[in-house]
Write a protein that holds these residues in place. Structure first.
Motif, PDB file in Angstrom:
ATOM      1  N   MET A 165       7.690   8.445  -5.931  1.00  0.00           N
ATOM      2  CA  MET A 165       8.498   7.336  -5.447  1.00  0.00           C
ATOM      3  C   MET A 165       7.721   6.505  -4.425  1.00  0.00           C
ATOM      4  N   HIS A 166       7.835   5.205  -4.545  1.00  0.00           N
ATOM      5  CA  HIS A 166       7.108   4.314  -3.634  1.00  0.00           C
ATOM      6  C   HIS A 166       8.105   3.400  -2.923  1.00  0.00           C
ATOM      7  N   LYS A 167       8.122   3.529  -1.616  1.00  0.00           N
ATOM      8  CA  LYS A 167       9.109   2.812  -0.824  1.00  0.00           C
ATOM      9  C   LYS A 167       8.720   1.347  -0.617  1.00  0.00           C
ATOM     10  N   ILE A 168       9.717   0.476  -0.669  1.00  0.00           N
ATOM     11  CA  ILE A 168       9.495  -0.932  -0.353  1.00  0.00           C
ATOM     12  C   ILE A 168       9.611  -1.073   1.160  1.00  0.00           C
ATOM     13  N   LEU A 169       8.503  -1.406   1.817  1.00  0.00           N
ATOM     14  CA  LEU A 169       8.505  -1.457   3.274  1.00  0.00           C
ATOM     15  C   LEU A 169       8.901  -2.831   3.803  1.00  0.00           C
ATOM     16  N   ARG A 170       8.685  -3.861   2.965  1.00  0.00           N
ATOM     17  CA  ARG A 170       9.075  -5.204   3.392  1.00  0.00           C
ATOM     18  C   ARG A 170       9.445  -6.015   2.167  1.00  0.00           C
ATOM     19  N   LYS A 171      10.515  -6.792   2.288  1.00  0.00           N
ATOM     20  CA  LYS A 171      10.911  -7.694   1.206  1.00  0.00           C
ATOM     21  C   LYS A 171      11.026  -9.092   1.781  1.00  0.00           C
ATOM     22  N   GLU A 172      10.484 -10.040   1.072  1.00  0.00           N
ATOM     23  CA  GLU A 172      10.604 -11.424   1.526  1.00  0.00           C
ATOM     24  C   GLU A 172      10.907 -12.288   0.304  1.00  0.00           C
ATOM     25  N   GLU A 173      11.954 -13.088   0.391  1.00  0.00           N
ATOM     26  CA  GLU A 173      12.239 -13.997  -0.715  1.00  0.00           C
ATOM     27  C   GLU A 173      11.486 -15.285  -0.452  1.00  0.00           C
ATOM     28  N   LEU A 174      10.403 -15.473  -1.198  1.00  0.00           N
ATOM     29  CA  LEU A 174       9.529 -16.611  -0.931  1.00  0.00           C
ATOM     30  C   LEU A 174      10.157 -17.912  -1.400  1.00  0.00           C
ATOM     31  N   THR A 175      10.837 -17.847  -2.531  1.00  0.00           N
ATOM     32  CA  THR A 175      11.545 -19.007  -3.078  1.00  0.00           C
ATOM     33  C   THR A 175      12.795 -18.454  -3.760  1.00  0.00           C
ATOM     34  N   PRO A 176      13.663 -19.329  -4.243  1.00  0.00           N
ATOM     35  CA  PRO A 176      14.845 -18.811  -4.949  1.00  0.00           C
ATOM     36  C   PRO A 176      14.466 -17.965  -6.179  1.00  0.00           C
ATOM     37  N   GLU A 177      13.236 -18.118  -6.701  1.00  0.00           N
ATOM     38  CA  GLU A 177      12.826 -17.395  -7.911  1.00  0.00           C
ATOM     39  C   GLU A 177      11.795 -16.313  -7.646  1.00  0.00           C
TER      40      GLU A 177
ATOM     41  N   ALA B  37       1.885   2.569  -0.838  1.00  0.00           N
ATOM     42  CA  ALA B  37       1.024   3.151  -1.883  1.00  0.00           C
ATOM     43  C   ALA B  37      -0.368   3.363  -1.299  1.00  0.00           C
ATOM     44  N   PRO B  38      -0.477   4.306  -0.352  1.00  0.00           N
ATOM     45  CA  PRO B  38      -1.738   4.438   0.401  1.00  0.00           C
ATOM     46  C   PRO B  38      -2.957   4.744  -0.471  1.00  0.00           C
ATOM     47  N   LEU B  39      -2.787   5.562  -1.508  1.00  0.00           N
ATOM     48  CA  LEU B  39      -3.943   5.906  -2.337  1.00  0.00           C
ATOM     49  C   LEU B  39      -4.435   4.702  -3.124  1.00  0.00           C
ATOM     50  N   ILE B  40      -3.487   3.857  -3.552  1.00  0.00           N
ATOM     51  CA  ILE B  40      -3.877   2.657  -4.302  1.00  0.00           C
ATOM     52  C   ILE B  40      -4.507   1.642  -3.345  1.00  0.00           C
ATOM     53  N   ALA B  41      -3.882   1.461  -2.181  1.00  0.00           N
ATOM     54  CA  ALA B  41      -4.406   0.503  -1.192  1.00  0.00           C
ATOM     55  C   ALA B  41      -5.840   0.850  -0.812  1.00  0.00           C
ATOM     56  N   ARG B  42      -6.111   2.133  -0.755  1.00  0.00           N
ATOM     57  CA  ARG B  42      -7.434   2.627  -0.376  1.00  0.00           C
ATOM     58  C   ARG B  42      -8.506   2.136  -1.356  1.00  0.00           C
ATOM     59  N   LYS B  43      -8.139   1.981  -2.620  1.00  0.00           N
ATOM     60  CA  LYS B  43      -9.129   1.643  -3.645  1.00  0.00           C
ATOM     61  C   LYS B  43      -9.016   0.212  -4.170  1.00  0.00           C
ATOM     62  N   CYS B  44      -7.981  -0.509  -3.743  1.00  0.00           N
ATOM     63  CA  CYS B  44      -7.703  -1.822  -4.305  1.00  0.00           C
ATOM     64  C   CYS B  44      -8.788  -2.840  -3.988  1.00  0.00           C
ATOM     65  N   GLU B  45      -9.064  -3.715  -4.951  1.00  0.00           N
ATOM     66  CA  GLU B  45      -9.951  -4.855  -4.722  1.00  0.00           C
ATOM     67  C   GLU B  45      -9.288  -6.072  -5.368  1.00  0.00           C
ATOM     68  N   PRO B  46      -9.654  -7.278  -4.911  1.00  0.00           N
ATOM     69  CA  PRO B  46      -9.088  -8.472  -5.543  1.00  0.00           C
ATOM     70  C   PRO B  46      -9.385  -8.487  -7.043  1.00  0.00           C
TER      71      PRO B  46
ATOM     72  N   GLN C 261      14.499  -3.701   1.061  1.00  0.00           N
ATOM     73  CA  GLN C 261      13.628  -2.932   1.947  1.00  0.00           C
ATOM     74  C   GLN C 261      14.225  -1.530   2.130  1.00  0.00           C
ATOM     75  N   GLY C 262      13.400  -0.508   1.994  1.00  0.00           N
ATOM     76  CA  GLY C 262      13.908   0.857   2.121  1.00  0.00           C
ATOM     77  C   GLY C 262      14.195   1.514   0.781  1.00  0.00           C
ATOM     78  N   ASP C 263      14.425   0.694  -0.261  1.00  0.00           N
ATOM     79  CA  ASP C 263      14.592   1.246  -1.611  1.00  0.00           C
ATOM     80  C   ASP C 263      13.228   1.673  -2.151  1.00  0.00           C
ATOM     81  N   SER C 264      13.259   2.410  -3.267  1.00  0.00           N
ATOM     82  CA  SER C 264      11.999   2.897  -3.832  1.00  0.00           C
ATOM     83  C   SER C 264      11.832   2.505  -5.287  1.00  0.00           C
ATOM     84  N   ILE C 265      10.568   2.385  -5.675  1.00  0.00           N
ATOM     85  CA  ILE C 265      10.200   2.145  -7.074  1.00  0.00           C
ATOM     86  C   ILE C 265       9.695   3.482  -7.600  1.00  0.00           C
TER      87      ILE C 265
END
Lengths: 483, 280
Positions: free
Chosen positions: B1-13, B21-30, B78-82
């Motif tokens: 389970m991966h918790k949503i730590l922040r949610k922001e509605e950028l636009t109505p859509e 997701a610390p293990l993924i963040a550790r290895k992520c690249e653009p 925020q607080g829910d999980s995927i």
């Protein structure tokens, strides 16, 4: 019935003077009738009841020098478990099976026994072999019905990592935990089982059986980590050098589907067998929209290839509502690589077979979808390096098959994610991992590999055999290292 | 389970999540993407990594409500999980120092160009960006992108903000003004990428695009994401998702992208969203 001759199996006189009445044919297994089963995804074969299983087990001659064990890649004590069934000691039977095979309910269903244990059964020389696969399944299902009890072995030994939770990885994990290792299995998907889960359909291997076998291994003390793509989230080196694993077994499976490389293959309505079966089996696309993943199925489905995966695909298409479901294969019936039983099941279900036929191109409907397929007739020439007669096109014999869906099921090549991310790992010419077939040892110390990633697409039981041999070899290697 | 730590509605859509997701963040690249599945009955969908924070152990995703899964995803708080969150997948982008780059982002395509712009800056490139949206209220990451680039141009289809027109029109203006970029990066709707590639081909400027294909596993296993690039079938999940835009068969790509539209519509309706509300 065979009771008469069965009374004194150990008697020396038996061999010299065979008194027993031999039953030439296997006891049939009950199946869902074809007309009914093409409308559901429930298991086709329904298994032996107790009485039939005992009777079938009594067909076994209990040879002094049994040949069947050598036909089994995981070295099951076949006469032992069969005799236990004949003696109605079903617990002993499953105990004997599980001593060398962690996945008997699966093997009893999907192993190609006719080219393994049953092929070399002494009975098979004159009549039908003992139905070893059905008996194995019976013993496993008997145990499942009663409730499988597995004790946590609380392993204290070194940590070992397993990449992939398919048949090779599960077998390796089961054997290693029994030897006291702390085993961690890393699975790329969200569910365990590898090809047992995403590839083999529910009607041939119910997913509850996979769940049950994985639970057994998990209950023994093996830890499973889902959604972990090794090569991406951890490299093999990191597992060994930073995560404290004494060894790594790679059983990542065949991974990249082969295509024919003919025009039209990227049209809508063309699937790899992997995609079609994964959408249906792993993602439960046949239950869309209750499950979110859709799977589109045409009315006239053609499946290219004639292996087990092809049979699974074409029978799945039939169940999803294809009115015509056809196998197109470039050789003849005798060369079809699928298990005989699956070919028969397919025939009973009304699958058509267009043999000695090879696709040339897939034709579009002008809107990006499949409309038809152009094929050419083939004939068989001299044997090729595989020993099978080489199919040769008959010039000018081109013809059109009307179809709206094509599933390409002509095998796969190994997935590149691990090879690409593991410097120093020696590869074979197909991009497979070059590993010793006896031990699974790769070019990197402590790294073993087995199953399809080494051999290319093969069978469940061969992958399990490789997992078993690698467990033995890694155990030896770790003990030597520690000295 | 991966918790949503922040949610922001950028636009109505459009919605942004920072996902634990610390293990993924550790290895992520653009250039990498993730595959997520919301729950047991969910489908697996790929989403480009819009950002990552190795220290905080988070991966940022930005998605638009177009299908059943993304509508459902947008209801999480925020607080829910995927349930399942897999990555980092795909090849990360490697450009090196090429000189001047124009980064073109259309609609949701602005999200994937954002970390790539940062990488290109770090690699010593001069970056100019053109971002566009249908309307001003649908424009995302304007501030974030503007802080990274030499110069930012904005376009809207309806003229409610910036240049009235498509991003390609702004690009044409820059060419006409004499800008000679060494490379173009274009991510957005298929017609936009196709139009950018057609234009840059004329000028002989290498153009990278990032393809957002239909996937199941995301590891090369299924071939759902296959696409013809340079006359050869490639898998976006393991060979991409970034490709040379001049080599991509956009006709085929566009045709393949709509193959599940009827089922998408059915799923969306079963979920209770009328189809004229939903996009793709």
């Amino acid at each position: 019935m065979a009771e008469k001759g069965k009374k004194k199996p150990q008697s020396k006189a038996d061999k010299a003077k065979p008194k027993r009445e031999l039953i030439p044919k296997k006891y049939p297994i009950s199946r869902q009738p074809p007309k009914k089963r093409v409308k559901n995804f429930n298991e086709v074969a329904l298994g032996y009841d107790e009485k039939t299983a005992v009777a079938e087990a009594e067909r076994c001659l209990l040879c002094k020098k049994p040949t069947c064990i050598a036909g089994c890649p995981v070295e099951v004590d076949i006469p032992g478990f069969v005799k236990a069934i004949a003696d109605r000691n079903f617990q002993l039977s499953i105990d004997i099976l599980k001593a060398t095979n962690s996945l008997p309910a699966i093997c009893g269903r999907v192993c190609p026994q006719e080219t393994q244990c049953e092929e070399v059964c002494v009975m098979a020389k004159k009549m039908e072999p003992v139905a070893l696969g059905r008996l194995e399944r019976f013993a496993a299902d008997w145990e499942a019905e009663k409730g499988i009890i597995a004790k946590n072995l609380n392993p204290r030994g070194p940590k070992v990592a397993v990449v992939g939770s398919g048949p090779a990885g599960l077998t390796f994990a089961g054997d290693m935990v029994k030897m006291g290792y702390r085993v961690h299995v890393f699975e790329a998907f969200h569910a365990t089982g590898g090809v047992l889960r995403y590839g083999i359909p529910e009607f041939r291997l119910p997913k509850s059986i996979v769940d049950q076998e994985v639970k057994y291994i998990s209950d023994l003390g093996v830890e499973f980590h889902m959604n972990m793509v090794i090569g991406k989230i951890f490299s093999i080196q990191e597992l060994l050098e930073e995560e404290g694993f004494a060894g790594v077994f790679i059983g990542a499976g065949a991974g990249l589907p082969n295509f024919m490389n003919i025009p039209g293959e990227n049209l809508n309505g063309v699937y790899s067998a992997n995609e079609f079966l994964t959408r249906v089996n792993l993602m439960k696309g046949y239950l869309f929209p209750e499950y979110d993943t859709p799977v589109w199925c045409g009315k006239k489905a053609v499946v290219l290839g004639a292996g087990n995966v092809s049979m699974d695909s074409v029978r799945t298409a039939k169940r999803l509502g294809a009115e015509e479901a056809t196998i197109v294969y470039r050789r003849s019936r005798v060369e079809m690589p699928a298990r005989e039983e699956e070919i028969e099941n397919a025939e009973e279900e009304g699958i058509e077979f267009k043999l000695l036929t090879n696709p040339v191109r897939i034709i579009d409907d002008g809107k990006g979808w499949v409309k038809a397929m152009e094929c050419i007739k083939m004939e068989l020439g001299e044997p090729d390096e595989s020993g099978r007669r080489r199919p040769l096109p008959i010039e000018g014999s081109n013809f059109i098959i009307d179809c709206d869906m094509v599933v390409v099921a002509i095998g796969q090549t190994p997935n590149p994610l691990i090879p690409q991310s593991t410097p120093g790992l020696k590869l074979g010419k197909w991009g497979n991992i070059d590993a010793d077939l006896e031990t699974g040892a790769t070019s990197l110390p402590g790294v073993y590999a087995g199953g399809d990633i080494v051999t290319g697409a093969a069978t469940v039981i061969e992958a399990m055999g490789a997992g078993k041999r690698s467990a033995r070899a890694m155990d030896e290697w770790i003990r030597k290292e520690k000295r | 389970m991966h918790k949503i730590l922040r949610k922001e509605e950028l636009t109505p859509e459009t919605v942004l999540f920072d996902v634990e997701a610390p293990l993924i963040a550790r290895k992520c690249e653009p250039g990498n993407f993730v595959i997520l599945r919301i729950d047991e009955k969910g489908e697996r969908i790929p989403l480009t990594v819009a950002d990552f924070d190795r220290k905080a152990g988070t991966v940022t995703i930005i998605f638009q409500k177009v299908g059943k899964t993304t509508y459902h995803l947008a209801t999480l708080e925020q607080g829910d999980s995927i349930q399942d969150f897999v990555g980092p997948l795909g090849k990360h982008m490697e450009i090196g120092k090429v000189g001047t780059v124009v980064a073109v982002g259309g609609g949701l395509g602005i999200a994937p160009i954002y970390p790539k712009i940062r990488l290109m800056k770090e690699e010593g490139n001069k970056v100019v960006a053109i971002i566009g949206a249908r309307s001003h209220n649908l424009l995302i990451l304007e501030k974030e992108v503007s802080e990274l680039v030499e110069k930012l141009y904005v376009t809207t289809d309806d003229g409610s903000y910036g240049l009235h027109g498509f991003v390609t029109e702004q690009l044409k203006i820059l060419f006409d003004e004499g800008l000679k970029p060494d490379m173009i990066l274009a991510v957005g709707p298929i017609p936009m990428m196709k139009a950018v590639c057609a234009m840059t081909k004329e000028y002989g400027i290498k153009t990278l695009v990032s393809l957002d294909t239909i996937m199941v596993d995301g590891t090369g296993m299924c071939g759902s994401c296959r696409i013809t690039v340079g006359g050869k079938t490639r898998f976006a999940c393991v060979d991409g998702p970034v490709f040379d835009g001049h080599e991509v068969d956009f006709e085929e790509y566009a045709a393949r992208q709509v193959r599940y539209n009827p089922e998408e519509k059915e799923a969306l309706e079963a979920y209770g969203i009328k189809c004229d509300e939903g996009g793709g």
